[in-house]
Design an enzyme around this catalytic site. Sequence first.
Site, PDB file in Angstrom:
ATOM      1  N   GLU A  51     -12.910   4.663 -30.773  1.00 37.58           N
ATOM      2  CA  GLU A  51     -13.509   5.734 -31.233  1.00 37.58           C
ATOM      3  C   GLU A  51     -15.360   5.219 -31.394  1.00 37.58           C
ATOM      4  O   GLU A  51     -16.238   6.090 -30.583  1.00 37.58           O
ATOM      5  CB  GLU A  51     -13.385   6.366 -32.440  1.00 37.58           C
ATOM      6  CG  GLU A  51     -11.992   7.024 -32.515  1.00 37.58           C
ATOM      7  CD  GLU A  51     -10.862   6.112 -33.295  1.00 37.58           C
ATOM      8  OE1 GLU A  51     -10.326   6.574 -33.982  1.00 37.58           O
ATOM      9  OE2 GLU A  51     -11.123   4.741 -33.246  1.00 37.58           O
ATOM     10  N   CYS A  82     -14.472   5.779 -38.749  1.00 41.04           N
ATOM     11  CA  CYS A  82     -14.362   6.543 -37.196  1.00 41.04           C
ATOM     12  C   CYS A  82     -14.870   8.033 -37.472  1.00 41.04           C
ATOM     13  O   CYS A  82     -15.498   8.565 -36.890  1.00 41.04           O
ATOM     14  CB  CYS A  82     -13.211   6.263 -36.375  1.00 41.04           C
ATOM     15  SG  CYS A  82     -13.217   4.519 -35.817  1.00 41.04           S
TER      16      CYS A  82
END
Length: 147
Positions: A51, A82
């Site tokens: 991510e 993330c």
Amino acid sequence: MVFMQRALALAAQAAALGEVPVGALVVRDGKIVGEGFNRPIVEHDPTAHAEIIALRAAAKNLGNYRLPGTTLYVTIEPCTMCAGAMVHARIQRLVYGAPEPKSGVVESNSNLFKGEHLNHQVEVEGGVLGEQCGILLKDFFKRRRMA
């Protein structure tokens, strides 16, 4: 569905490097603006999650650290780091595949995005190609235990 299939292909690239198979991409107006796969071992970087790499690429490609109007697709439910990065980037929507019962903070262990203290809310859709995403992870760890 096509974007999650691309995320699965990215996750396979991570697995080929011996990384946990997670793939992610950022989409705006139907076009991929950033993508990545897990690389913390190869990069010697604890923040090199799929991510984060996808967010960095999207920000660079769009010339802005804010990414409004974007959707992040990822094969597994995001961790705290993330999810926090998505809030700071102003991701509009998160689509993920498999739940992450150990460290997922979107639905499994908590819902970080529902925090009243946050100045941005991320829409969430989980379970997209969830079975395929989960199998990829389970098979990876099964092979790792056998090695």
